[in-house]
Design a protein around this motif. Structure first.
Motif, short mmCIF file in Angstrom:
data_model
loop_
_atom_site.label_atom_id
_atom_site.label_comp_id
_atom_site.label_asym_id
_atom_site.label_seq_id
_atom_site.Cartn_x
_atom_site.Cartn_y
_atom_site.Cartn_z
N HIS A 71 0.82 -1.21 0.00
CA HIS A 71 0.00 0.00 0.00
C HIS A 71 0.86 1.26 0.00
CE1 HIS A 71 0.62 -0.62 4.39
NE2 HIS A 71 0.57 0.70 4.44
N GLN B 197 -13.11 1.95 2.05
CA GLN B 197 -11.91 1.12 2.14
C GLN B 197 -12.18 -0.15 2.95
OE1 GLN B 197 -8.89 3.91 3.56
NE2 GLN B 197 -8.40 4.39 1.43
N VAL B 201 -11.73 -4.00 1.69
CA VAL B 201 -11.00 -5.05 2.42
C VAL B 201 -11.83 -6.32 2.49
CG1 VAL B 201 -10.14 -5.74 4.69
CG2 VAL B 201 -9.56 -3.49 3.77
N GLU B 205 -8.95 -8.48 -0.17
CA GLU B 205 -7.91 -7.80 0.60
C GLU B 205 -6.67 -7.49 -0.24
OE1 GLU B 205 -7.71 -9.39 4.52
OE2 GLU B 205 -5.99 -8.13 5.01
N ALA B 208 -7.33 -4.54 -2.39
CA ALA B 208 -7.34 -3.34 -1.56
C ALA B 208 -5.91 -2.87 -1.28
CB ALA B 208 -8.08 -3.62 -0.25
N LEU B 209 -5.04 -3.82 -0.95
CA LEU B 209 -3.62 -3.49 -0.71
C LEU B 209 -2.99 -2.86 -1.94
CD1 LEU B 209 -1.80 -6.47 1.05
CD2 LEU B 209 -1.78 -4.08 1.76
N ILE B 213 -4.44 0.77 0.01
CA ILE B 213 -5.15 0.79 1.30
C ILE B 213 -4.32 0.06 2.35
CG2 ILE B 213 -7.23 0.06 2.52
CD1 ILE B 213 -8.72 0.28 -0.13
N ASN B 214 -4.11 0.71 3.48
CA ASN B 214 -3.43 0.07 4.60
C ASN B 214 -4.47 -0.82 5.30
OD1 ASN B 214 -2.13 -0.67 6.92
ND2 ASN B 214 -1.27 1.34 7.32
N THR B 215 -4.57 -2.06 4.83
CA THR B 215 -5.68 -2.93 5.26
C THR B 215 -5.60 -3.21 6.77
OG1 THR B 215 -4.40 -4.87 4.66
CG2 THR B 215 -5.91 -4.03 3.02
N LYS B 219 -8.73 -2.33 9.25
CA LYS B 219 -9.39 -3.35 10.08
C LYS B 219 -9.30 -2.99 11.56
CE LYS B 219 -7.33 -6.93 8.05
NZ LYS B 219 -6.96 -8.34 7.82
#
Lengths: 248, 338
Positions: A71, B197, B201, B205, B208-209, B213-215, B219
């Motif tokens: 990311h 976001q 996720v 996931e 998303a990464l 996105i900082n999954t 979360k």
């Protein structure tokens, strides 16, 4: 824009990528070809942070990004698409693209507006309200591209965006990619569809069994005996040359 | 469904909930409504992480129980005002939720593994709350002193001996306010970057990464929000019943209630947990009154029918009651707005 130097990755005893290097100059389209299982997707995963290389470095836009989290790499402006498409299936096309847009835009409305713009660019403006799960394979490939583009990348890694498309769909997508390049995005693509490789790329690398075996202009590379043998087997280049001589 | 249709739907629902109890003068029915809204909030707490984020917790009792215990013990041991204790309860639960989230998400636990780890934490807290007698009063639980002075009703957050209106409706409007706040937060979340976001996720996931996105952070944020909402249920429960013990706090029944409501109502929708809770409680009560009574008031008869209906809903309404409502709406509006 991107410089990969002597990168290595093994899975157990299998050397997926051995000492591979490549260079992608800003504003160009560079392609990466090679037979199935050559390690192309692994190389993409190494560049984009999904896998950590055993050794070697990845330099993007002057910064060492080796082993950084995916990311973070995306936020720096390097984004990848997936060969096996990964749509957010229960969301609409617009919402899917907006997720990419949110990487740079906090406001929901602005992100949705940006999604509309990107959809227009890749020719998905008629499908905005459709659920991503209902798209055809061509639609999903386009969506991968659109989502990645919405993150406003400097460098776009496209992993077989043409695979599984028919001739018409390919003919539609090639100019889209060209337009993206013209907006100033540098592109590195993995592709099996040679028509696309030839017409799009400025430079080509060939990977075989984890090793870079050739590089150069697409025309020169594809006629190199090493490359032909990598695809068609040992001795194929010689046989092809004989056949051509006979036909002439 | 269009945004306008949704807003009018919400107006009708909220007006009904605001005015309905005023026409009910039976304490039993007001109690019924209170418990329905209580589970609706509990369910929303689960829905944030489970419905929107796709991380199915099987141990939300951990969050509920921790909140209830902090609320009860701060008053019982230190005589702290319930209005101050509640903030400690919420903060404490968020800390516990963040710890569980940190451990699970750091090591990439997903799906059934995440469900199991949350269940394990809830069970561990159940055992701890029974055995750490010096802190938690052990298995006998914590009983708060009943306030009988009407003048202190608000200060003690106890309405049993309050004035006529507060006595009858105090707790109903308390849980109604909690519901308004938590549902407004969820509504806002759904329309924010964080919400988008979080759903990304859930859906995929890796994608998303790849999209920056900082999954892990997303979360973790979701479990913290989930914790804060569930903590408010614990606070409410303690103030209403003035009693908490390990089984009620950390036993599996609260975990199950928390996930049933949103699953039946509609995962990842704001209204889902409320619909689910109304349905569960409505069906439960109706079967108790009809079949249960016809068979001579034997306990448990209602549960059999209840279970059957649950299975049918799960088998035929994968998107829950919200899916059903949307399908009916689509048909009625002639497919004009999907």
């Amino acid at each position: 824009m991107l410089e990969v130097q002597g990168i290595n990755k093994s899975f157990g005893g299998l050397h997926a990528v051995s000492d591979a290097s490549l260079f992608v100059p800003a504003g160009k389209v560079v392609s990466l070809i090679g037979p199935n299982g050559a390690g192309k997707t692994t190389l993409f995963a190494l560049i984009s942070g999904f896998l950590r290389p055993d050794s070697g470095t990845v330099i993007f836009d002057g910064t060492d990004i080796t082993g950084k989290a995916p990311h973070l790499i995306c936020q720096m402006g390097l984004v990848r698409t997936f060969q096996v498409v990964k749509p957010f299936a229960s969301l609409t096309v617009r919402e899917n693209i907006a997720v990419g847009a949110h990487t740079r835009i906090a406001d929901r409305k602005a992100a949705l507006a940006k999604a509309d713009g990107v959809a227009l660019l890749v020719g998905m403006d008629a499908m905005l309200e459709q659920s991503a799960g209902d798209l055809t394979i061509a639609g999903r490939k386009r969506l991968e591209l659109a989502r990645a583009l919405a993150t406003e990348p400097k460098l776009l890694l496209l992993d077989e965006v043409m695979a599984g498309l028919n001739a018409t769909e390919i003919a539609e997508l090639v100019p889209v990619i060209r337009t993206i390049r013209d907006t100033g995005v540098t592109i590195l693509l993995i592709e099996h569809v040679m028509q696309a490789v030839m017409s799009l790329s400025d430079y080509t690398y060939v990977l075989n069994q984890g090793v870079m075996i050739a590089e150069g202009e697409p025309k020169t590379v594809t006629s190199s005996p090493d490359v032909i043998e990598a695809y068609l087997g040992h001795g194929a280049a010689e046989r092809l040359a004989k056949m051509e001589a006979r036909d002439a | 469904m269009s945004e306008r249709a949704r807003l009018s739907g919400w107006t009708i629902i909220l007006l009904t909930l605001a005015l309905l109890p005023l026409y009910l003068h039976s304490a039993r029915w007001i109690d019924f409504l209170e418990m329905t809204l209580f589970v609706a909030v509990l369910g929303q707490g689960w829905n944030i992480l489970g419905g929107y984020g796709g991380q199915y917790s099987f141990g939300n009792a951990l969050l509920f129980g921790t909140g209830a215990y902090i609320q009860a013990l701060l008053q019982f041991k230190f005589g702290i005002s319930p209005w101050i204790a509640m903030w400690f309860a919420i903060a404490g639960v968020v800390a516990v939720g963040a710890m569980v989230g940190f451990l699970s998400f750091r090591y990439g636990l997903r799906g059934s593994y995440f469900a199991l780890i949350t269940l394990a934490f809830a069970e561990a807290f159940l055992v701890l709350s029974r055995s750490l007698k010096s802190i938690t009063e052990g298995g006998s639980g914590v009983q708060l002193a009943l306030n009988q002075d009407p003048a202190q009703a608000i200060a003690t957050f106890q309405f049993n001996f309050a004035g006529p209106f507060l006595k009858e409706y105090g707790f109903y409007y308390t849980i109604f306010t909690i519901l308004l706040v938590t549902y407004a937060i969820t509504w806002w979340m759904e329309r924010s970057r964080f919400g988008a976001q979080l759903v990304a996720v859930r859906e995929n996931e890796d994608a998303a990464l790849a999209l920056g996105i900082n999954t892990f952070k997303v979360k973790l944020g979701a479990i913290c929000l989930s914790s804060a909402i569930t903590a408010s249920c614990g606070v409410y429960y303690v103030q209403k019943f003035l009693f908490i013990e390990p089984g009620i706090a950390f036993g599996p029944s609260k975990s199950v209630e928390a996930l049933f409501a949103p699953i039946i109502g509609g995962l990842g929708t704001v209204v889902g947990p409320l619909l689910g809770s109304v349905f569960i409680h409505g069906v439960g009560e109706a079967t108790k009154m009809t079949i249960g009574q016809a068979l001579g008031g034997r306990p448990g008869v209602d549960l059999i029918l209840f279970g059957t209906i649950l299975i049918l809903v799960l088998a035929f309404l994968p998107r829950g009651l919200v899916g059903l409502v949307e399908a009916v709406w689509k048909r009625l509006s002639g497919g004009r707005d999907a």
